[in-house]
Design a protein around this motif. Structure first.
Motif, PDB file in Angstrom:
ATOM      1  N   ALA A 140       5.881   2.794   3.268  1.00 14.92           N
ATOM      2  CA  ALA A 140       6.256   3.975   3.458  1.00 14.92           C
ATOM      3  C   ALA A 140       4.958   4.602   2.488  1.00 14.92           C
ATOM      4  CB  ALA A 140       7.201   4.554   2.679  1.00 14.92           C
ATOM      5  N   SER A 141       4.411   4.075   1.506  1.00 16.11           N
ATOM      6  CA  SER A 141       3.197   4.363   0.834  1.00 16.11           C
ATOM      7  C   SER A 141       2.590   3.274   0.220  1.00 16.11           C
ATOM      8  CB  SER A 141       3.742   5.178  -0.331  1.00 16.11           C
ATOM      9  OG  SER A 141       4.541   4.580  -1.308  1.00 16.11           O
ATOM     10  N   LEU A 142       1.182   3.490  -0.173  1.00 17.11           N
ATOM     11  CA  LEU A 142       0.159   2.568  -0.428  1.00 17.11           C
ATOM     12  C   LEU A 142      -0.666   3.062  -1.598  1.00 17.11           C
ATOM     13  CD1 LEU A 142      -1.262  -0.040  -0.048  1.00 17.11           C
ATOM     14  CD2 LEU A 142      -2.434   0.733   1.839  1.00 17.11           C
ATOM     15  N   ARG A 143      -0.828   2.615  -2.546  1.00 14.49           N
ATOM     16  CA  ARG A 143      -1.610   2.877  -3.618  1.00 14.49           C
ATOM     17  C   ARG A 143      -2.837   2.054  -3.716  1.00 14.49           C
ATOM     18  NH1 ARG A 143       2.241   3.659  -8.541  1.00 14.49           N
ATOM     19  NH2 ARG A 143       3.534   2.188  -7.290  1.00 14.49           N
ATOM     20  N   VAL A 144      -4.047   2.321  -3.476  1.00 15.04           N
ATOM     21  CA  VAL A 144      -5.091   1.430  -3.501  1.00 15.04           C
ATOM     22  C   VAL A 144      -5.999   1.855  -4.784  1.00 15.04           C
ATOM     23  CG1 VAL A 144      -6.978   0.441  -2.065  1.00 15.04           C
ATOM     24  CG2 VAL A 144      -4.739   0.834  -1.253  1.00 15.04           C
ATOM     25  N   ASN A 167       6.029  10.256  10.287  1.00 16.26           N
ATOM     26  CA  ASN A 167       6.194   9.252   9.280  1.00 16.26           C
ATOM     27  C   ASN A 167       4.817   8.553   8.910  1.00 16.26           C
ATOM     28  OD1 ASN A 167       8.965   9.764   8.620  1.00 16.26           O
ATOM     29  ND2 ASN A 167       9.356   8.528  10.336  1.00 16.26           N
ATOM     30  N   PRO A 168       3.946   9.476   8.821  1.00 16.68           N
ATOM     31  CA  PRO A 168       2.543   8.338   8.323  1.00 16.68           C
ATOM     32  C   PRO A 168       2.281   7.986   7.093  1.00 16.68           C
ATOM     33  CG  PRO A 168       2.066  10.877   8.234  1.00 16.68           C
ATOM     34  CD  PRO A 168       3.724  10.556   8.851  1.00 16.68           C
ATOM     35  N   LEU A 169       1.612   6.839   7.088  1.00 13.51           N
ATOM     36  CA  LEU A 169       1.467   6.380   5.632  1.00 13.51           C
ATOM     37  C   LEU A 169       1.058   7.124   4.561  1.00 13.51           C
ATOM     38  CD1 LEU A 169       1.715   3.589   4.321  1.00 13.51           C
ATOM     39  CD2 LEU A 169      -0.554   3.462   4.870  1.00 13.51           C
ATOM     40  N   ARG A 170       1.771   7.193   3.531  1.00  7.70           N
ATOM     41  CA  ARG A 170       1.475   7.949   2.280  1.00  7.70           C
ATOM     42  C   ARG A 170       0.153   7.171   1.573  1.00  7.70           C
ATOM     43  NH1 ARG A 170      -0.810  10.599  -0.730  1.00  7.70           N
ATOM     44  NH2 ARG A 170       0.015  12.034  -2.514  1.00  7.70           N
ATOM     45  N   LEU A 171      -0.829   7.559   1.658  1.00  9.26           N
ATOM     46  CA  LEU A 171      -2.145   6.803   1.057  1.00  9.26           C
ATOM     47  C   LEU A 171      -2.482   7.663  -0.218  1.00  9.26           C
ATOM     48  CD1 LEU A 171      -3.903   4.497   1.145  1.00  9.26           C
ATOM     49  CD2 LEU A 171      -5.370   5.750   2.675  1.00  9.26           C
ATOM     50  N   TRP A 172      -2.827   6.732  -1.176  1.00  3.62           N
ATOM     51  CA  TRP A 172      -3.509   7.072  -2.440  1.00  3.62           C
ATOM     52  C   TRP A 172      -4.455   6.503  -2.892  1.00  3.62           C
ATOM     53  CZ3 TRP A 172      -0.496  11.132  -5.712  1.00  3.62           C
ATOM     54  CH2 TRP A 172      -1.384  11.699  -6.818  1.00  3.62           C
ATOM     55  N   THR A 173      -5.831   6.973  -2.745  1.00  2.00           N
ATOM     56  CA  THR A 173      -6.705   5.877  -3.289  1.00  2.00           C
ATOM     57  C   THR A 173      -7.573   6.253  -4.232  1.00  2.00           C
ATOM     58  OG1 THR A 173      -7.299   5.406  -0.747  1.00  2.00           O
ATOM     59  CG2 THR A 173      -9.023   5.030  -2.013  1.00  2.00           C
TER      60      THR A 173
END
Length: 285
Positions: free
Chosen positions: A108-112, A163-169
């Motif tokens: 659901a979410s990705l922190r990179v 429902n796009p991926l929640r991305l935090w970079t």
């Protein structure tokens, strides 16, 4: 079989359930291995979802754990069957980080955090080609193209209408100044990064050199979180010959806290966007 079955996530959920049954029985992985005449490492790989689980494996384990409820056994057997289905990435052949792709596909979410390069989900085709070619000099052109195609396919999660991926970079300035592919490709890449950062579900922050030492100096990592509460978060650390997946709550917590420190030390969203735009102009000179 429904096309939305994710074999990686199915294996992971099944492994967690099998571990729960073993612990309820009060048995160690070594004791189970001895009963089934298999290695302890096999039991561990089954439980952490890194190994394909057959219906026979499930039947044998349920026998050891004395599971009498046929509905539970049938449900686990179905999960084992689903886990052996192929995800979309299998059509591209042998992909070294296929386990990660399976997790990312369902996250659901990705922190990179990346100190060296722009993350794959935000790369342009030209940047991806130049990066892979430079990082893997012995790779054939055919394999490079396959990897690029997989990377472009992964980006569909960012562009999904629902429902796009929640991305935090969080990026180190080094990732913006490393001239991958030449000035034209870098200008195109940084412009693309600015554009993507304006999506409501994509956040990009930059840590400038002037910030000095920070918690991310140990290297790249990603934290994946899933929509189903039964699926624990995963910290992914990419390696040269093998990757590391951390799922223990204590490990995930440590990396999450470190990520919060990175976000706090980085420029805010607007400052980061302007910072990237200014560097992009330098590549146009």
């Amino acid at each position: 079989m429904a096309s939305n079955v994710n074999p990686t996530v199915r294996r992971r959920r099944l492994g967690q359930e099998l571990r729960r049954l073993r612990e309820l029985k009060g048995m160690t992985a070594e004791e189970v291995a001895e009963r089934l005449l298999v290695s302890q490492s096999k039991i561990s790989r089954l439980e952490n979802g890194r190994r394909s689980i057959s219906q026979r494996d499930v039947r044998d384990l349920c026998g050891v754990y004395e599971v009498e409820d046929h509905r539970i056994v049938d449900s686990l057997m179905q999960m084992a069957k689903d886990s052996r289905q192929q995800g979309w990435w299998h059509s591209f052949g042998d992909i070294p980080y296929s386990v990660y792709i399976g997790l990312e596909t369902d996250a659901a979410s990705l922190r990179v955090y990346d100190p060296q390069v722009v993350p794959g989900l935000l790369q342009t085709r030209g940047y991806a080609e130049a990066l892979i070619n430079g990082a893997l000099p012995e790779t054939t052109q055919q394999d490079i193209e396959k990897r690029v195609q997989v990377r472009m396919r992964r980006q569909e999660r960012i562009q999904a209408p629902e429902n796009p991926l929640r991305l935090w970079t969080v990026l180190d300035e080094a990732a913006l100044r490393r001239g991958v592919g030449g000035r034209h490709i870098m200008r195109e890449q940084l412009d693309h990064l600015v554009e993507q950062s304006q999506l409501p579900h994509v956040t990009v922050q930059v840590i400038p050199f002037e910030m000095g030492a920070h918690p991310g100096l140990n290297g790249q990592y990603a934290i994946l979180e899933f929509p189903d509460a039964a699926d624990s978060s995963v910290v992914y650390i990419e390696g040269v010959t093998s990757d590391l997946y951390l799922e223990k709550a204590n490990d995930v917590q440590k990396y999450s806290v470190m990520y919060e420190h990175l976000r706090a030390q980085a420029l805010n969203v607007e400052q980061s966007r302007q910072f990237i735009s200014d560097i992009a102009k330098e590549y146009a000179r």
